[in-house]
Write a protein that holds these residues in place. Structure first.
Motif, short mmCIF file in Angstrom:
data_model
loop_
_atom_site.label_atom_id
_atom_site.label_comp_id
_atom_site.label_asym_id
_atom_site.label_seq_id
_atom_site.Cartn_x
_atom_site.Cartn_y
_atom_site.Cartn_z
N LYS A 437 0.82 -1.21 0.00
CA LYS A 437 0.00 0.00 0.00
C LYS A 437 0.85 1.27 0.00
O LYS A 437 0.53 2.23 -0.69
N TYR A 438 1.94 1.26 0.78
CA TYR A 438 2.72 2.48 0.98
C TYR A 438 4.21 2.27 0.74
O TYR A 438 5.04 2.61 1.59
N PRO A 439 4.62 1.70 -0.39
CA PRO A 439 6.06 1.47 -0.60
C PRO A 439 6.81 2.79 -0.67
O PRO A 439 6.28 3.83 -1.07
N GLY A 440 8.08 2.76 -0.25
CA GLY A 440 8.93 3.92 -0.36
C GLY A 440 8.67 5.01 0.64
O GLY A 440 9.23 6.09 0.53
N SER A 441 7.84 4.75 1.65
CA SER A 441 7.46 5.80 2.60
C SER A 441 7.80 5.41 4.03
O SER A 441 7.91 4.23 4.37
N VAL A 442 7.93 6.42 4.89
CA VAL A 442 8.21 6.17 6.30
C VAL A 442 7.01 5.49 6.96
O VAL A 442 7.17 4.54 7.74
N HIS A 443 5.81 5.98 6.66
CA HIS A 443 4.64 5.35 7.29
C HIS A 443 4.43 3.93 6.78
O HIS A 443 3.91 3.08 7.52
N GLY A 444 4.85 3.65 5.54
CA GLY A 444 4.79 2.28 5.05
C GLY A 444 5.73 1.38 5.82
O GLY A 444 5.36 0.28 6.24
N ALA A 445 6.96 1.85 6.05
CA ALA A 445 7.93 1.07 6.83
C ALA A 445 7.44 0.86 8.25
O ALA A 445 7.51 -0.25 8.80
#
Length: 489
Positions: A437-445
């Motif tokens: 859903k949120y690759p490449g992002s801090v909230h995804g991690a």
């Protein structure tokens, strides 16, 4: 001794999780990687009364979150935005409770993702400012090209790159072609798109480029940097800095993790949060080997490079806009500077090369990289004064990252992110490259760290026969709303 390095179980031959039997009441987990995914996973496991030790190869925590204070104020060398300034963002409760201010740099559905169309100034390579009317017109053309790209995606079965897509669209729609200065502005828009993915347009997938879920609320710059978030989550954790993992041995009964100095840690399970670039390099040996489908996911996911050359000046000499842009005949020649002064009040510009340009600049010394960035600035602002301090990131060549973040490469499936996330027995995986859903992002991690911790907790407690004593699912106790502090100066 730093409190994070202090542990009563530490010994010369083996660390806290020693070889041999553990009591039934002491389930244990090793978290590998001290970025926000690893910190989030370790904190969640710790709060669930699981013994946890975190191994980090660097001499600091944060991973690709790196807030520097050498200028006398915080500047992020890595991640710096919250993408999706809204209560639905998984990081919103943490940021809200800390009272960390955000500077909103775009509204919803921004084609350029992290800034508004009216909040920048573009210049050609001779220092002439591009008329704002032309910039707006070409921006509308860029959006039309993207809409035509959607039609092309539905028509063709094979995947092609976004650069090839643009070529096909412009052949079909000659009315969208641009010449002269307008062509250069269009290349700048495409350059900004490359910056979002940290990759060149000829490697970005048409089929999957827009599969990420964009949360509402636009994008907010972390004015005080991301490090306060990391430090807050890391409190009370047993973190071992300078512990570079070289081997992970996994069996049904547990895992053994070997670090560079030969020390061995053992536990019931491991959560692996090292960056995708590090997994690709195979510097960590798995025994037994990972399944072929897992190795294929690691190999096929794209990992891009975006760097920052941060220039601190004695005083401001540039327009009060969020971005200064350089338009050129090709995306490789285009560039842009983030104006931190508008958001933070400090006289700082950040040059942000991505893709091939970022890789080429990493081959230079820091002094030469700064000279290149400053020469770009002098092109558009001839009266620019020399910087008094600078910082240069090296995410592509840093052995602890080997890239900035993941993206969908041409002809590769979007579900590779999920395949990378799926646990294997007692090995669990987290990080931005495991978020569909949120690759490449801090909230995804962050969210994948919480997810991996919960999956790991269930697995470990099942093994110990403690499922009857289950606590609420990890993270449930933090589901309350805290207002985000948002400004738009």
């Amino acid at each position: 001794m730093d409190s994070r390095e202090r542990n009563l179980c530490l010994s010369n031959s083996a660390s806290c999780y020693t070889r041999g039997a553990r009591t039934k009441s002491s389930p244990s987990v090793i978290v590998i990687g001290g970025g926000i995914a690893g910190i989030a996973a370790a904190r969640a496991l710790h709060d669930a009364s699981i013994q946890v030790v975190l191994l980090e190869s660097r001499n600091r925590i944060g991973g690709r979150v790196c807030t520097d204070y050498s200028f006398g104020f915080p500047v992020d060398l890595g991640a710096s935005w919250l993408h999706g300034v809204c209560e639905e963002n998984p990081l919103a409760p943490v940021i809200g409770r800390l009272g960390l201010p955000l500077y909103r740099t775009s509204g919803d559905n921004s084609v350029l993702y992290d800034h508004d169309l009216e909040s920048y100034a573009l210049f050609d390579m001779d220092g002439n400012q591009v008329p704002q009317e032309l910039v707006a017109e070409v921006g509308e053309i860029f959006e039309k090209i993207l809409k035509e790209s959607d039609k092309l995606r539905d028509e063709i079965s094979e995947d092609v790159s976004m650069r090839k897509t643009f070529s096909i669209v412009l052949e079909r729609r000659p009315d969208l072609r641009q010449e002269g200065l307008a062509h250069k502005v269009l290349q700048w828009y495409l350059c900004r798109m490359e910056g979002w993915f940290a990759a060149d347009a000829d490697t970005i997938s048409l089929k999957n480029w827009d599969q990420e879920v964009l949360l509402p609320g636009g994008h907010g710059l972390m004015i005080r940097g991301y490090l306060p978030v990391i430090n807050t989550l890391a409190k009370v954790l047993d973190i071992r800095l300078g512990h570079r993992v070289t081997q992970i041995s996994w069996r049904y009964h547990g895992v053994q993790v070997t670090v560079e100095n030969g020390k061995v840690f053992t536990a019931d399970a491991a959560v692996i949060t090292v960056p995708l670039g590090v997994l690709k390099s195979k510097v960590i040996k798995f025994e037994p080997k990972l399944p072929e489908w897992k190795e294929a996911a690691i190999a096929d996911l794209g990992v891009g490079v975006e760097n920052k050359i941060i220039l601190h000046f004695e005083k401001v000499f540039w327009p009060n806009v969020e971005f200064l842009g350089v338009v050129a005949p090709s995306t490789y020649e285009c560039g842009y500077f983030l104006n931190l002064h508008k958001a933070t009040g400090y006289p700082v510009l950040v040059y942000m090369p991505a893709g091939r340009l970022a890789n080429d600049i990493e081959k230079l010394s820091d002094e030469a990289a700064v000279s290149f960035a400053f020469s770009q600035l002098k092109r558009i602002l001839p009266d620019a004064t020399d910087p008094i301090q600078y910082l240069v990131s090296h995410w592509g060549t840093d052995v602890n990252s080997l890239g900035s973040y993941s993206y969908d490469a041409v002809a590769k499936a979007h579900d590779l992110y999920e395949k990378l996330r799926i646990p294997i027995d007692n090995l669990f995986f987290a990080g931005e490259a495991t978020s569909m859903k949120y690759p490449g992002s801090v909230h995804g991690a962050f969210s994948t760290g919480i997810m991996a911790a919960e999956d790991c907790r269930m697995r470990v407690l099942e093994r110990y026969g403690d499922l009857a004593l289950l606590q609420p699912a990890i993270g449930e106790e933090t589901n309350f709303s805290v207002p985000l502090l948002i400004s738009r100066l």
